[in-house]
Design an enzyme around this catalytic site. Structure first.
Site, PDB file in Angstrom:
ATOM      1  N   ASP A  81      -8.587 -16.438   0.956  1.00  0.00           N
ATOM      2  CA  ASP A  81      -8.043 -15.583  -0.112  1.00  0.00           C
ATOM      3  C   ASP A  81      -6.705 -16.159  -0.597  1.00  0.00           C
ATOM      4  OD1 ASP A  81      -7.922 -13.287  -1.719  1.00  0.00           O
ATOM      5  OD2 ASP A  81      -6.845 -12.125  -0.196  1.00  0.00           O
ATOM      6  N   GLU A 133      -8.277 -18.379 -10.306  1.00  0.00           N
ATOM      7  CA  GLU A 133      -7.727 -17.202 -10.993  1.00  0.00           C
ATOM      8  C   GLU A 133      -7.054 -17.616 -12.292  1.00  0.00           C
ATOM      9  OE1 GLU A 133      -5.719 -14.298  -8.554  1.00  0.00           O
ATOM     10  OE2 GLU A 133      -4.316 -13.769 -10.166  1.00  0.00           O
ATOM     11  N   GLY A 180      -1.546  -4.294  -3.776  1.00  0.00           N
ATOM     12  CA  GLY A 180      -0.701  -3.341  -3.063  1.00  0.00           C
ATOM     13  C   GLY A 180      -1.042  -1.890  -3.367  1.00  0.00           C
ATOM     14  N   ILE A 254     -10.620  -5.794  -1.526  1.00  0.00           N
ATOM     15  CA  ILE A 254      -9.993  -4.580  -0.988  1.00  0.00           C
ATOM     16  C   ILE A 254      -9.273  -4.908   0.316  1.00  0.00           C
ATOM     17  CG2 ILE A 254     -10.472  -2.262  -0.051  1.00  0.00           C
ATOM     18  CD1 ILE A 254     -12.998  -2.344  -2.000  1.00  0.00           C
ATOM     19  N   ASP A 255      -7.980  -4.740   0.328  1.00  0.00           N
ATOM     20  CA  ASP A 255      -7.190  -4.959   1.541  1.00  0.00           C
ATOM     21  C   ASP A 255      -6.303  -3.746   1.834  1.00  0.00           C
ATOM     22  OD1 ASP A 255      -5.903  -6.031   3.707  1.00  0.00           O
ATOM     23  OD2 ASP A 255      -4.576  -7.318   2.559  1.00  0.00           O
TER      24      ASP A 255
END
Ligand code: G3H
Ligand code: 13P
Ligand code: ZN
Length: 315
Positions: A81, A133, A180, A254-255
């Site tokens: 990631d 990205e 976040g 998703i973190d």
């Protein structure tokens, strides 16, 4: 069974999105596998640079290998990631990762293309697939911090040019999310208009949505009630995941939500058991809660129940 993200995306495109979950330790890994096997969902394990150095990159690899043996029905990709170029090469050389992300989104368009192309060439030579990205999400990542006002949505024409010139396998697009627990300071939301323009120019091409935690308000309230101080946290509406999938999003990262589960379980556990100093009871509670959380997310992503289909697809 470890597969490439490319294979998973081919099976999922236009129908559902695959959950990409960050792991840092054995409890998260156990909960992740349990939740995905119980909900019969393919998944992506994400390892960040910070996770690789938290204990040691080799520790995470051996945890994943062992947990894979415990859950032989699991189908997943192992993905770096937000990698920089050096870390991408390290993962490509390791022979363990099936997918890497090169994140040069903070560079100029031309430099992002040049760096991404070098990583794509090295990865493809070894059968490893690459996510890049374009555009910039707000929020804090390991090596970059971007103010919400400086975040840049992905330009659809540039997205097409970027993919054509780099040969990358999937593209993370900035469509209004941020990393976040503090997304959307005002009334903003997902920019489906931008996503749809990108899909028009790149039909059938897998897109990735970072910063997709939903930051459930009841989770935040429980944390604060148990002594936490997380104020004004807000996330993505996870009822929108399926629409994003119809518009070409095949991977949803998703973190933060998992970190909130960890925080809530441990805060509540120690309030209820002030005499305890054994790490295993809260660890056991966390693994069970994390598995439940993952299974629930997979329902929202539409990936739950897809394992039999993916298995047929892989044959
Ligand atoms: O986007 C970043 C992920 O949430 C990973 O976070 O770099 O603190 O491990 P980390
Ligand atoms: P969240 O912070 O919304 O969980 O996003 C995680 C992410 O994008 C990891 O790459
Ligand atoms: Zn991210």
């Amino acid at each position: 069974m470890i597969v490439t993200t490319k294979k998973l995306f081919e099976a999922a495109y236009g129908k559902y999105a695959i959950g990409a979950y960050n792991i840092n330790n054995v409890e998260q890994t156990m909960g992740l596998f349990r939740g995905c096997v119980e909900s019969e969902a393919p998944f992506i394990i994400q390892i960040s640079k910070g996770a690789r150095s938290y204990t040691n990159k080799l520790v995470l690899e051996s945890i994943i290998r062992s947990v894979d043996e415990i859950f032989p029905d699991a189908i997943f990709a192992v993905h770096l990631d937000h990698g920089d170029e050096k870390t991408c090469y390290d993962c490509i050389e390791s022979g363990f990762y099936s997918s890497v992300m090169i994140d040069a989104s903070h560079e100029s368009f031309e430099e992002n293309i040049a760096i991404t192309k070098r990583v794509v060439d090295a990865a493809h030579a070894k059968g490893i697939v690459v996510e890049a990205e374009l555009g910039q999400l707000g929020g804090v990542e390991e090596h970059v911090s971007v103010k919400e006002s400086d975040a840049k949505l992905t330009d659809p024409d540039q997205a097409k040019e970027f993919v054509d010139r780099t040969g990358v396998d999937s593209l993370a697009c900035a469509i209004g999310t941020s990393h976040g627990a503090f997304k959307f300071s005002g009334t903003q939301g997902l920019r489906f208009d931008v996503l749809s323009e990108i899909q028009k120019r790149l039909p059938g091409f897998p897109l990735v949505m970072h910063g997709s935690s939903s930051v459930p308000q009841e989770e935040v309230e429980r944390i604060n009630k148990a002594g936490g101080n997380i104020l004004g946290a807000k996330g993505v509406d996870d009822r929108q995941f399926k629409h994003a999938a119809e518009l070409g999003v095949t991977k949803i990262n998703i973190d933060t939500d998992g970190r909130l589960v960890w925080t809530r379980v441990h805060r509540e556990y120690f309030i209820a058991h002030p005499e305890n100093f054994d790490l295993r009871p809260p660890g056991t509670a966390f693994m069970a809660e994390y598995a439940k959380f993952i299974a629930d997310k997979n329902q929202k992503l539409g990936s739950a129940g897809q394992i039999p289909d993916v298995r047929k697809f892989l044959k």
